[in-house]
Design a protein around this motif. Sequence first.
Motif, PDB file in Angstrom:
ATOM      1  N   LEU A  55      30.931  51.445  53.019  1.00  0.00           N
ATOM      2  CA  LEU A  55      31.594  52.452  52.167  1.00  0.00           C
ATOM      3  C   LEU A  55      32.830  51.844  51.502  1.00  0.00           C
ATOM      4  CD1 LEU A  55      31.331  55.656  54.406  1.00  0.00           C
ATOM      5  CD2 LEU A  55      30.126  55.246  52.255  1.00  0.00           C
ATOM      6  N   GLU A  56      33.557  51.057  52.253  1.00  0.00           N
ATOM      7  CA  GLU A  56      34.763  50.440  51.667  1.00  0.00           C
ATOM      8  C   GLU A  56      34.387  49.487  50.544  1.00  0.00           C
ATOM      9  OE1 GLU A  56      38.162  47.647  51.251  1.00  0.00           O
ATOM     10  OE2 GLU A  56      36.232  47.116  52.116  1.00  0.00           O
ATOM     11  N   ARG A  57      33.301  48.738  50.738  1.00  0.00           N
ATOM     12  CA  ARG A  57      32.850  47.821  49.686  1.00  0.00           C
ATOM     13  C   ARG A  57      32.380  48.611  48.458  1.00  0.00           C
ATOM     14  NH1 ARG A  57      34.598  44.375  48.378  1.00  0.00           N
ATOM     15  NH2 ARG A  57      32.846  43.251  47.482  1.00  0.00           N
ATOM     16  N   MET A  58      31.757  49.768  48.705  1.00  0.00           N
ATOM     17  CA  MET A  58      31.265  50.573  47.574  1.00  0.00           C
ATOM     18  C   MET A  58      32.418  51.052  46.692  1.00  0.00           C
ATOM     19  SD  MET A  58      28.351  52.610  49.669  1.00  0.00           S
ATOM     20  CE  MET A  58      27.183  53.393  48.586  1.00  0.00           C
ATOM     21  N   VAL A  59      33.520  51.437  47.321  1.00  0.00           N
ATOM     22  CA  VAL A  59      34.641  51.908  46.505  1.00  0.00           C
ATOM     23  C   VAL A  59      35.259  50.732  45.734  1.00  0.00           C
ATOM     24  CG1 VAL A  59      36.739  51.797  47.944  1.00  0.00           C
ATOM     25  CG2 VAL A  59      36.366  53.750  46.475  1.00  0.00           C
ATOM     26  N   ASP A  60      35.246  49.547  46.331  1.00  0.00           N
ATOM     27  CA  ASP A  60      35.724  48.362  45.598  1.00  0.00           C
ATOM     28  C   ASP A  60      34.855  48.115  44.359  1.00  0.00           C
ATOM     29  OD1 ASP A  60      37.704  47.864  47.409  1.00  0.00           O
ATOM     30  OD2 ASP A  60      36.680  46.228  48.437  1.00  0.00           O
ATOM     31  N   LEU A  61      33.562  48.328  44.521  1.00  0.00           N
ATOM     32  CA  LEU A  61      32.649  48.114  43.385  1.00  0.00           C
ATOM     33  C   LEU A  61      32.869  49.176  42.305  1.00  0.00           C
ATOM     34  CD1 LEU A  61      29.549  47.143  45.532  1.00  0.00           C
ATOM     35  CD2 LEU A  61      30.821  45.620  44.017  1.00  0.00           C
ATOM     36  N   ALA A  62      33.189  50.398  42.742  1.00  0.00           N
ATOM     37  CA  ALA A  62      33.521  51.449  41.767  1.00  0.00           C
ATOM     38  C   ALA A  62      34.781  51.045  40.996  1.00  0.00           C
ATOM     39  CB  ALA A  62      33.711  52.797  42.471  1.00  0.00           C
ATOM     40  N   VAL A  63      35.737  50.441  41.699  1.00  0.00           N
ATOM     41  CA  VAL A  63      36.953  49.949  41.032  1.00  0.00           C
ATOM     42  C   VAL A  63      36.591  48.839  40.038  1.00  0.00           C
ATOM     43  CG1 VAL A  63      39.101  48.632  41.410  1.00  0.00           C
ATOM     44  CG2 VAL A  63      38.582  50.612  42.845  1.00  0.00           C
ATOM     45  N   ASN A  64      35.695  47.948  40.442  1.00  0.00           N
ATOM     46  CA  ASN A  64      35.252  46.911  39.495  1.00  0.00           C
ATOM     47  C   ASN A  64      34.676  47.545  38.224  1.00  0.00           C
ATOM     48  OD1 ASN A  64      35.881  45.022  41.401  1.00  0.00           O
ATOM     49  ND2 ASN A  64      33.785  44.371  41.821  1.00  0.00           N
ATOM     50  N   ILE A  65      33.836  48.568  38.409  1.00  0.00           N
ATOM     51  CA  ILE A  65      33.225  49.226  37.240  1.00  0.00           C
ATOM     52  C   ILE A  65      34.324  49.858  36.374  1.00  0.00           C
ATOM     53  CG2 ILE A  65      31.714  51.132  36.491  1.00  0.00           C
ATOM     54  CD1 ILE A  65      29.960  50.544  38.964  1.00  0.00           C
ATOM     55  N   ALA A  66      35.317  50.454  37.031  1.00  0.00           N
ATOM     56  CA  ALA A  66      36.435  51.039  36.274  1.00  0.00           C
ATOM     57  C   ALA A  66      37.156  49.946  35.472  1.00  0.00           C
ATOM     58  CB  ALA A  66      37.402  51.738  37.235  1.00  0.00           C
ATOM     59  N   ASN A  67      37.380  48.782  36.104  1.00  0.00           N
ATOM     60  CA  ASN A  67      38.019  47.657  35.383  1.00  0.00           C
ATOM     61  C   ASN A  67      37.172  47.216  34.193  1.00  0.00           C
ATOM     62  OD1 ASN A  67      40.078  47.545  37.218  1.00  0.00           O
ATOM     63  ND2 ASN A  67      39.260  45.822  38.372  1.00  0.00           N
ATOM     64  N   ASN A  68      35.873  47.013  34.448  1.00  0.00           N
ATOM     65  CA  ASN A  68      34.972  46.598  33.365  1.00  0.00           C
ATOM     66  C   ASN A  68      35.008  47.610  32.223  1.00  0.00           C
ATOM     67  OD1 ASN A  68      32.554  45.680  35.879  1.00  0.00           O
ATOM     68  ND2 ASN A  68      33.975  44.333  34.820  1.00  0.00           N
ATOM     69  N   THR A  69      35.012  48.882  32.594  1.00  0.00           N
ATOM     70  CA  THR A  69      34.986  49.947  31.588  1.00  0.00           C
ATOM     71  C   THR A  69      36.266  49.911  30.754  1.00  0.00           C
ATOM     72  OG1 THR A  69      33.605  51.303  33.004  1.00  0.00           O
ATOM     73  CG2 THR A  69      34.789  52.449  31.257  1.00  0.00           C
ATOM     74  N   GLU A  70      37.383  49.653  31.413  1.00  0.00           N
ATOM     75  CA  GLU A  70      38.659  49.601  30.711  1.00  0.00           C
ATOM     76  C   GLU A  70      38.602  48.554  29.588  1.00  0.00           C
ATOM     77  OE1 GLU A  70      41.671  49.782  33.721  1.00  0.00           O
ATOM     78  OE2 GLU A  70      43.254  49.870  32.199  1.00  0.00           O
ATOM     79  N   PHE A  71      38.030  47.407  29.892  1.00  0.00           N
ATOM     80  CA  PHE A  71      37.934  46.364  28.864  1.00  0.00           C
ATOM     81  C   PHE A  71      36.856  46.716  27.836  1.00  0.00           C
ATOM     82  CE2 PHE A  71      40.009  44.217  32.405  1.00  0.00           C
ATOM     83  CZ  PHE A  71      41.123  43.728  31.735  1.00  0.00           C
ATOM     84  N   TYR A  72      35.779  47.267  28.320  1.00  0.00           N
ATOM     85  CA  TYR A  72      34.668  47.643  27.428  1.00  0.00           C
ATOM     86  C   TYR A  72      35.132  48.648  26.374  1.00  0.00           C
ATOM     87  CZ  TYR A  72      30.199  49.727  26.037  1.00  0.00           C
ATOM     88  OH  TYR A  72      29.141  50.211  25.307  1.00  0.00           O
ATOM     89  N   LEU A  73      35.996  49.573  26.785  1.00  0.00           N
ATOM     90  CA  LEU A  73      36.421  50.646  25.872  1.00  0.00           C
ATOM     91  C   LEU A  73      37.517  50.195  24.895  1.00  0.00           C
ATOM     92  CD1 LEU A  73      36.473  53.811  28.182  1.00  0.00           C
ATOM     93  CD2 LEU A  73      34.671  53.010  26.658  1.00  0.00           C
ATOM     94  N   GLN A  74      38.009  48.982  25.072  1.00  0.00           N
ATOM     95  CA  GLN A  74      39.081  48.514  24.169  1.00  0.00           C
ATOM     96  C   GLN A  74      38.578  48.282  22.743  1.00  0.00           C
ATOM     97  OE1 GLN A  74      40.865  45.182  26.155  1.00  0.00           O
ATOM     98  NE2 GLN A  74      42.048  46.491  27.533  1.00  0.00           N
ATOM     99  N   ALA A  75      37.287  48.050  22.613  1.00  0.00           N
ATOM    100  CA  ALA A  75      36.729  47.813  21.267  1.00  0.00           C
ATOM    101  C   ALA A  75      35.712  48.913  20.957  1.00  0.00           C
ATOM    102  CB  ALA A  75      36.039  46.458  21.243  1.00  0.00           C
TER     103      ALA A  75
END
Lengths: 228, 228
Positions: free
Chosen positions: B90-110
């Motif tokens: 479960l702890e690893r899953m939330v880390d992966l959700a954070v990764n997706i949030a990071n990726n999304t942050e960059f993805y949405l910049q353009a």
Amino acid sequence: MIRHIDQGLSQLNQKLLTMAGLVEQAVECATDAWRFRNMAKIADVYSIERRVNQCHLDVDAACVQLLALQAPMAKDLRFIVSCIKINNDLERMVDLAVNIANNTEFYLQAPTAIHIEDLSQMSDEVRIMVREVLDAFVKTDERLARRVLSRDDRVDAYKRKIVEDCLGQMKNKPDRIEQGMNLIFIAKNLERIGDHATNIAEDVIFSASGQDIRHAVPTPPKENDSAE
Amino acid sequence: MIRHIDQGLSQLNQKLLTMAGLVEQAVECATDAWRFRNMAKIADVYSIERRVNQCHLDVDAACVQLLALQAPMAKDLRFIVSCIKINNDLERMVDLAVNIANNTEFYLQAPTAIHIEDLSQMSDEVRIMVREVLDAFVKTDERLARRVLSRDDRVDAYKRKIVEDCLGQMKNKPDRIEQGMNLIFIAKNLERIGDHATNIAEDVIFSASGQDIRHAVPTPPKENDSAE
């Protein structure tokens, strides 16, 4: 006085050390396969993985048996709980070595068009982390475990630089995008092997001192790095 | 007769359920942030992660305490050992959700230049896996846990297709290579969330039946997929 539990703990320790040795070997084969364009090393990684998977089951079974039959306390209990977690990390590490072997297999299909020098240095650093953390585990050496933790930042910095370099080269050679992506994947798999070494270092510290240092440092502010 | 251990087990169960609910929420926020271009959801993921990290420590401490004070046997012991592992997943899953949030942050910049329809379907499938496996855990439902395992192949197939589509679009639009790469990373993080759901399903089966089904199926032959 030799306690009955000591024999079980020593056998468990031995099982985990055998497994750890195999994992270290798998990481070495995987990184050598890429670095020296040596396809034979790829096959070695796959065959080591099968042995590690068997160890994974054996170690878990040994832990459950010790917990059931010996009702361990204090340091013995912490050691067994740490073994359950370390076992998991080691199994994930060999999976990541297999990923690197897969990436390398595709990377080697074409002549090298993209080359990233830092990747060799990153793989050296990760291999040192793996070796040191297993050493820390063998010797229950808290100081060495803390040194492993400090290496993780360097590994992360390598990964960021490699991703940046690869992206630059991919833009100049769009026909080599797959090759660049493969190098990025290798760097990310190495980074994750380093993360698991970090987890093991934290478990060694817990097992030795009873101190749970996970999540102690707040997550640092995000850098401009999309490569999570 | 109510046993003394039952109270402790029930509290442990409750802690893990709270944590699991938060993880499910984090995965939903992360995938919604990307899908609906909603930056507010990204902040939600980061704040949920901090709560999950605290749960991670609490659950481990509760497990060690139960093992130390109650000397559990058979099914109770298997349940606690499974909780140690599920806690980790479960702890690893939330880390992966954070990764997706990071990726999304960059993805949405353009502005969106690369769009992959399958990614929505893949995230739906992974969210179902997460929901079902937590349900299987709550009900100790072995049948439902096995259904989760069967979903994993579909998730892997989505990932392979997404990687292929992204690479194709990246070749046509080299100035959008970062954006394509971010989508590939989102797909890979989703795949890993699915892998952790699979681990939990295996633990639920072990806890319910004592049967360890991990590594039971030999690794399938490798496909032409470098995106490990």
